[in-house]
Design a protein around this motif. Structure first.
Motif, PDB file in Angstrom:
ATOM      1  N   ALA A 122       0.728  -1.210   0.080  1.00  0.00           N
ATOM      2  CA  ALA A 122      -0.107  -0.028  -0.071  1.00  0.00           C
ATOM      3  C   ALA A 122       0.744   1.301  -0.024  1.00  0.00           C
ATOM      4  O   ALA A 122       1.870   1.363   0.485  1.00  0.00           O
ATOM      5  CB  ALA A 122      -0.916  -0.073   1.193  1.00  0.00           C
ATOM      6  N   GLY A 123       0.267   2.175  -0.722  1.00  0.00           N
ATOM      7  CA  GLY A 123       1.233   3.815  -0.584  1.00  0.00           C
ATOM      8  C   GLY A 123       0.713   4.253   0.574  1.00  0.00           C
ATOM      9  O   GLY A 123      -0.037   3.875   1.406  1.00  0.00           O
ATOM     10  N   HIS A 124       1.464   5.508   0.782  1.00  0.00           N
ATOM     11  CA  HIS A 124       1.302   6.082   2.200  1.00  0.00           C
ATOM     12  C   HIS A 124      -0.056   6.716   2.314  1.00  0.00           C
ATOM     13  O   HIS A 124      -0.401   6.934   3.346  1.00  0.00           O
ATOM     14  CB  HIS A 124       2.476   7.287   2.186  1.00  0.00           C
ATOM     15  CG  HIS A 124       2.564   8.334   1.218  1.00  0.00           C
ATOM     16  ND1 HIS A 124       2.665   8.427  -0.119  1.00  0.00           N
ATOM     17  CD2 HIS A 124       1.807   9.730   1.491  1.00  0.00           C
ATOM     18  CE1 HIS A 124       2.314   9.694  -0.512  1.00  0.00           C
ATOM     19  NE2 HIS A 124       1.628  10.303   0.230  1.00  0.00           N
ATOM     20  N   ALA A 125      -0.767   7.038   1.177  1.00  0.00           N
ATOM     21  CA  ALA A 125      -1.994   7.585   1.258  1.00  0.00           C
ATOM     22  C   ALA A 125      -2.878   6.563   1.671  1.00  0.00           C
ATOM     23  O   ALA A 125      -4.249   6.768   1.802  1.00  0.00           O
ATOM     24  CB  ALA A 125      -2.571   8.494   0.100  1.00  0.00           C
ATOM     25  N   GLU A 126      -2.704   5.142   1.555  1.00  0.00           N
ATOM     26  CA  GLU A 126      -3.690   4.155   1.541  1.00  0.00           C
ATOM     27  C   GLU A 126      -3.332   3.255   2.899  1.00  0.00           C
ATOM     28  O   GLU A 126      -3.960   2.312   3.134  1.00  0.00           O
ATOM     29  CB  GLU A 126      -3.330   3.074   0.314  1.00  0.00           C
ATOM     30  CG  GLU A 126      -3.456   3.667  -0.931  1.00  0.00           C
ATOM     31  CD  GLU A 126      -2.955   2.933  -2.100  1.00  0.00           C
ATOM     32  OE1 GLU A 126      -3.212   3.219  -3.234  1.00  0.00           O
ATOM     33  OE2 GLU A 126      -1.991   2.103  -1.724  1.00  0.00           O
ATOM     34  N   LYS A 127      -2.730   3.965   3.927  1.00  0.00           N
ATOM     35  CA  LYS A 127      -2.484   3.386   5.044  1.00  0.00           C
ATOM     36  C   LYS A 127      -2.460   4.469   6.318  1.00  0.00           C
ATOM     37  O   LYS A 127      -1.859   5.528   6.232  1.00  0.00           O
ATOM     38  CB  LYS A 127      -1.376   2.490   5.302  1.00  0.00           C
ATOM     39  CG  LYS A 127      -0.076   3.166   4.921  1.00  0.00           C
ATOM     40  CD  LYS A 127       1.016   1.990   4.802  1.00  0.00           C
ATOM     41  CE  LYS A 127       2.449   2.961   4.048  1.00  0.00           C
ATOM     42  NZ  LYS A 127       3.302   1.933   3.884  1.00  0.00           N
ATOM     43  N   ASP A 128      -2.913   4.023   7.408  1.00  0.00           N
ATOM     44  CA  ASP A 128      -2.849   4.822   8.513  1.00  0.00           C
ATOM     45  C   ASP A 128      -1.313   4.869   9.219  1.00  0.00           C
ATOM     46  O   ASP A 128      -0.814   3.777   8.868  1.00  0.00           O
ATOM     47  CB  ASP A 128      -3.559   4.599   9.739  1.00  0.00           C
ATOM     48  CG  ASP A 128      -5.063   4.742   9.541  1.00  0.00           C
ATOM     49  OD1 ASP A 128      -5.406   5.979   8.955  1.00  0.00           O
ATOM     50  OD2 ASP A 128      -5.938   4.004  10.017  1.00  0.00           O
ATOM     51  N   GLY A 129      -0.872   5.811   9.639  1.00  0.00           N
ATOM     52  CA  GLY A 129       0.500   5.713  10.308  1.00  0.00           C
ATOM     53  C   GLY A 129       1.474   7.007  10.279  1.00  0.00           C
ATOM     54  O   GLY A 129       0.850   7.994  10.155  1.00  0.00           O
ATOM     55  N   GLU A 142      -3.813   9.960   8.630  1.00  0.00           N
ATOM     56  CA  GLU A 142      -4.951   9.186   8.662  1.00  0.00           C
ATOM     57  C   GLU A 142      -4.942   8.515   7.094  1.00  0.00           C
ATOM     58  O   GLU A 142      -4.450   9.182   6.186  1.00  0.00           O
ATOM     59  CB  GLU A 142      -6.156   9.702   8.896  1.00  0.00           C
ATOM     60  CG  GLU A 142      -6.348  10.510  10.210  1.00  0.00           C
ATOM     61  CD  GLU A 142      -6.321   9.476  11.355  1.00  0.00           C
ATOM     62  OE1 GLU A 142      -6.930   8.440  11.047  1.00  0.00           O
ATOM     63  OE2 GLU A 142      -6.159   9.877  12.368  1.00  0.00           O
ATOM     64  N   LYS A 143      -5.381   7.495   6.872  1.00  0.00           N
ATOM     65  CA  LYS A 143      -5.562   6.719   5.693  1.00  0.00           C
ATOM     66  C   LYS A 143      -6.562   7.662   4.847  1.00  0.00           C
ATOM     67  O   LYS A 143      -7.719   7.953   5.183  1.00  0.00           O
ATOM     68  CB  LYS A 143      -6.143   5.260   5.642  1.00  0.00           C
ATOM     69  CG  LYS A 143      -6.210   4.649   4.426  1.00  0.00           C
ATOM     70  CD  LYS A 143      -6.648   3.347   4.667  1.00  0.00           C
ATOM     71  CE  LYS A 143      -7.915   3.117   5.150  1.00  0.00           C
ATOM     72  NZ  LYS A 143      -8.508   1.589   4.952  1.00  0.00           N
ATOM     73  N   ALA A 144      -6.229   7.960   3.525  1.00  0.00           N
ATOM     74  CA  ALA A 144      -7.154   8.694   2.630  1.00  0.00           C
ATOM     75  C   ALA A 144      -7.953   7.541   1.754  1.00  0.00           C
ATOM     76  O   ALA A 144      -9.025   7.999   1.907  1.00  0.00           O
ATOM     77  CB  ALA A 144      -6.261   9.565   1.757  1.00  0.00           C
ATOM     78  N   VAL A 145      -7.449   6.430   1.228  1.00  0.00           N
ATOM     79  CA  VAL A 145      -8.425   5.883   0.751  1.00  0.00           C
ATOM     80  C   VAL A 145      -7.861   4.212   0.911  1.00  0.00           C
ATOM     81  O   VAL A 145      -6.948   3.980   1.439  1.00  0.00           O
ATOM     82  CB  VAL A 145      -8.257   5.917  -1.046  1.00  0.00           C
ATOM     83  CG1 VAL A 145      -8.515   7.277  -1.532  1.00  0.00           C
ATOM     84  CG2 VAL A 145      -6.665   5.868  -1.448  1.00  0.00           C
TER      85      VAL A 145
END
Length: 196
Positions: A122-129, A142-145
């Protein structure tokens, strides 16, 4: 420094739960011991000497981005297995096919024993962290998508790999698996595809 002992006991109890008792020295004997140089260059030399079976590569590309990339590509050819988790096919995941060593005939895909697994990440916009920017500032996002298809976050992968390793260790009576059997690994599965 007068609180270090208490902090270490608390840390060990968090890791090993009931196995970290006073009778068991709070789990201290369960910790792995440093038995050599495990720095970046040292483990690539060990790999090149055929002393490592496999390697996990998460979001890095040492086949082109390391101090001695040629050595590292030749070392990858000595592995039995290689797991690469990245957004795209990289030089690490395709070293066996079109690296300079393959093009020059130093390495041959037909004779290489390394089995390569490229897993979608998953890319950085696809995961919380968290991430660290160039200013070394740690930031939470926060996760965007949701990640598409079979893509999963690194955290998802590590949690599920840990579950499988711990399950395997529970069936083992080997002394070397004692720490893994005792390890607290009760991270919650979160999200629509948490256990997928």
């Amino acid at each position: 420094w007068h609180t270090v002992a208490g902090c270490v006991v608390s840390w060990l109890r968090a890791w090993y739960g009931d196995a970290a008792s006073a009778e068991e020295e709070w789990g201290w004997p369960l910790l792995p011991r440093v038995d050599g140089d495990h720095s970046h260059q040292a483990y690539w030399l060990e790999m090149a000497a055929g002393k490592l079976e496999g390697l996990f590569v998460f979001g890095q590309n040492p086949a082109v981005g390391a101090p001695n990339a040629g050595l590292e590509r030749r070392a990858l050819a000595k592995l039995q297995w290689l797991v690469v988790r990245d957004l795209v096919d990289t030089e690490v995941s395709s070293f066996w096919l079109d690296s300079p060593e393959v093009q020059r005939g130093e390495l041959s895909p037909e004779t290489m024993a390394t089995e390569v697994f490229l897993l979608p990440a998953a890319g950085h916009a696809e995961k919380d962290g968290t991430f660290t920017n160039t200013q070394r500032r740690l930031q939470w996002h926060e996760k965007a998508v949701d990640a598409p298809g079979d893509c999963r976050s690194d955290a998802w992968f590590v949690v599920h790999l840990g579950r499988r390793l711990k399950e395997r260790a529970t069936r083992s009576r080997r002394r070397r698996d004692r720490a893994l059997r005792a390890l607290t690994w009760d991270y919650p599965a979160v999200g629509a595809r948490a256990d997928a």
